[in-house]
Write a protein that holds these residues in place. Sequence first.
Motif, PDB file in Angstrom:
ATOM      1  N   THR A 112      -3.312  -0.540  -3.412  1.00 50.70           N
ATOM      2  CA  THR A 112      -4.078   0.697  -3.576  1.00 50.70           C
ATOM      3  C   THR A 112      -3.181   1.884  -3.245  1.00 50.70           C
ATOM      4  OG1 THR A 112      -6.177   1.800  -3.029  1.00 50.70           O
ATOM      5  CG2 THR A 112      -4.961   0.837  -1.196  1.00 50.70           C
ATOM      6  N   VAL A 113      -3.615   3.055  -3.696  1.00 55.84           N
ATOM      7  CA  VAL A 113      -2.929   4.314  -3.412  1.00 55.84           C
ATOM      8  C   VAL A 113      -3.873   5.164  -2.561  1.00 55.84           C
ATOM      9  CG1 VAL A 113      -1.863   6.384  -4.398  1.00 55.84           C
ATOM     10  CG2 VAL A 113      -1.699   4.202  -5.621  1.00 55.84           C
TER      11      VAL A 113
ATOM     12  N   VAL B 104       0.868  -1.182   0.000  1.00 57.51           N
ATOM     13  CA  VAL B 104       0.000   0.000   0.000  1.00 57.51           C
ATOM     14  C   VAL B 104       0.903   1.230   0.000  1.00 57.51           C
ATOM     15  CG1 VAL B 104      -1.868   1.238   1.150  1.00 57.51           C
ATOM     16  CG2 VAL B 104      -1.728  -1.252   1.346  1.00 57.51           C
ATOM     17  N   ILE B 105       0.667   2.151  -0.923  1.00 58.77           N
ATOM     18  CA  ILE B 105       1.458   3.387  -0.994  1.00 58.77           C
ATOM     19  C   ILE B 105       0.524   4.587  -0.940  1.00 58.77           C
ATOM     20  CG2 ILE B 105       3.279   2.237  -2.309  1.00 58.77           C
ATOM     21  CD1 ILE B 105       2.290   3.724  -4.809  1.00 58.77           C
ATOM     22  N   GLN B 106       1.122   5.790  -0.873  1.00 57.31           N
ATOM     23  CA  GLN B 106       0.344   7.015  -0.786  1.00 57.31           C
ATOM     24  C   GLN B 106       0.514   7.873  -2.041  1.00 57.31           C
ATOM     25  OE1 GLN B 106       2.827   6.301   1.603  1.00 57.31           O
ATOM     26  NE2 GLN B 106       1.541   5.326   3.138  1.00 57.31           N
ATOM     27  N   ASP B 107      -0.438   8.743  -2.246  1.00 53.56           N
ATOM     28  CA  ASP B 107      -0.474   9.597  -3.436  1.00 53.56           C
ATOM     29  C   ASP B 107       0.483  10.785  -3.271  1.00 53.56           C
ATOM     30  OD1 ASP B 107      -1.221  11.398  -5.502  1.00 53.56           O
ATOM     31  OD2 ASP B 107      -3.260  10.603  -5.523  1.00 53.56           O
TER      32      ASP B 107
ATOM     33  N   THR C 264       2.998  13.534   1.933  1.00 49.35           N
ATOM     34  CA  THR C 264       4.457  13.657   1.945  1.00 49.35           C
ATOM     35  C   THR C 264       5.154  12.295   1.858  1.00 49.35           C
ATOM     36  OG1 THR C 264       4.381  13.908   4.366  1.00 49.35           O
ATOM     37  CG2 THR C 264       4.591  15.917   3.057  1.00 49.35           C
ATOM     38  N   PRO C 265       4.653  11.223   2.502  1.00 45.86           N
ATOM     39  CA  PRO C 265       5.280   9.918   2.237  1.00 45.86           C
ATOM     40  C   PRO C 265       5.136   9.491   0.776  1.00 45.86           C
ATOM     41  CG  PRO C 265       4.067   9.829   4.289  1.00 45.86           C
ATOM     42  CD  PRO C 265       3.720  11.137   3.639  1.00 45.86           C
ATOM     43  N   GLY C 266       3.977   9.771   0.171  1.00 46.92           N
ATOM     44  CA  GLY C 266       3.807   9.451  -1.248  1.00 46.92           C
ATOM     45  C   GLY C 266       4.795  10.199  -2.116  1.00 46.92           C
ATOM     46  N   LEU C 267       5.000  11.469  -1.806  1.00 46.70           N
ATOM     47  CA  LEU C 267       6.000  12.255  -2.527  1.00 46.70           C
ATOM     48  C   LEU C 267       7.392  11.721  -2.233  1.00 46.70           C
ATOM     49  CD1 LEU C 267       6.778  14.678  -4.292  1.00 46.70           C
ATOM     50  CD2 LEU C 267       6.703  16.116  -2.237  1.00 46.70           C
ATOM     51  N   GLY C 268       7.614  11.294  -0.986  1.00 41.75           N
ATOM     52  CA  GLY C 268       8.911  10.731  -0.622  1.00 41.75           C
ATOM     53  C   GLY C 268       9.252   9.488  -1.431  1.00 41.75           C
ATOM     54  N   LEU C 269       8.260   8.605  -1.631  1.00 45.84           N
ATOM     55  CA  LEU C 269       8.502   7.414  -2.438  1.00 45.84           C
ATOM     56  C   LEU C 269       8.808   7.791  -3.883  1.00 45.84           C
ATOM     57  CD1 LEU C 269       8.599   4.351  -2.800  1.00 45.84           C
ATOM     58  CD2 LEU C 269       6.118   4.400  -3.208  1.00 45.84           C
ATOM     59  N   LEU C 270       8.077   8.767  -4.407  1.00 46.73           N
ATOM     60  CA  LEU C 270       8.325   9.215  -5.773  1.00 46.73           C
ATOM     61  C   LEU C 270       9.766   9.703  -5.924  1.00 46.73           C
ATOM     62  CD1 LEU C 270       6.005  11.162  -8.096  1.00 46.73           C
ATOM     63  CD2 LEU C 270       8.214  12.172  -7.590  1.00 46.73           C
TER      64      LEU C 270
END
Length: 336
Positions: A199-200, A161-164, A169-175
């Motif tokens: 899911t995101v 499961v990841i974030q948008d 900010t974690p989703g941006l961090g993964l990006l």
Amino acid sequence: MRSLLSQLVLATGLVSLLAGVAPAEAKDKLTVYTYESFTADWGPGPAVKKEFEAECGCDLEFVSVADGVALLNRVKLEGAGTKADIVLGLDTNLTADARTSGLFAPHGEVSGIDVPGGWKDDTFVPFDYGYFAVVYDTQKLKNPPKSLKELVEGSGTDKIVIQDPRTSTPGLGLLLWVKSVYGDKAPEAWAKLKPKVLTVTPGWSEAYGLFTKGEAPMVLSYTTSPAYHMVAENTERYQAASFEEGEYLQIEVAGITTTGAKNPLAQKFIAFMTGPEFQDIIPETNWMFPAGKTDKPLNPAFDKLVKPTKTLLFSPEEVAANRKAWVDEWLAVMSK
């Protein structure tokens, strides 16, 4: 009837006045915008509110949104009319963008901050830091990925499961983590990872909730997340995978808005935020490393956490210059 009522009101007011009863004076107020997990019952918010109100004799009001990127989006949408005095929960990946909005004011003299790389800024003040990590359930995943490339390119079908990145900010961090490892080949990496994404979610709280409910054996979170389970639940079931390429650093910050610059309580809060009354609350409520002065040593559980072999971090200016293009790359793949 109205004449009699008026007399009664006057008489009541006179008695109250003679008894020395006066209306309560309204307290000064500070409004802080932050993210949902900060204000949750188990987050730092309730303890921070209690400590600061005791110190300032004021009212501290938190207004929360899903996550850090959504936080900046809201303040920009409200513009100069924002009710926020302080925005707490942006990170260094957003500071250049936030500064160019013209909605934040310099914070003045601040001391005692200590974060990896010695990051400093005249507008934004760090309050904690941590490293993004893939956290996994040891009861469901016996052989976690040992690198970002193994997560992305490995043959396993275990879900994450990841974030948008547009709201979280974690989703941006993964990006940015993927971009720092794959560079121009990031779109191909997202295409390989996509089948493994359950899911995101808009923010961290929803993602971690799905993970702990058993919906997926992996979630994008922090190297510090297992400390929560060790301390609060007395279990080592959930662990962070150590990646060969290193982990992406997040430094969370607070900033005074141009509205808040007119409120003397804003500067008081920043000074309070960097001191032990605030910083001692962070490790076992926000489950991050403190960025300022502390009086309490970290719980021994923090010694058991994954220690990054390498710290990955883009400068705020690099992120500001490329964020839209990199998010568009991600969206082009993930929306298919």
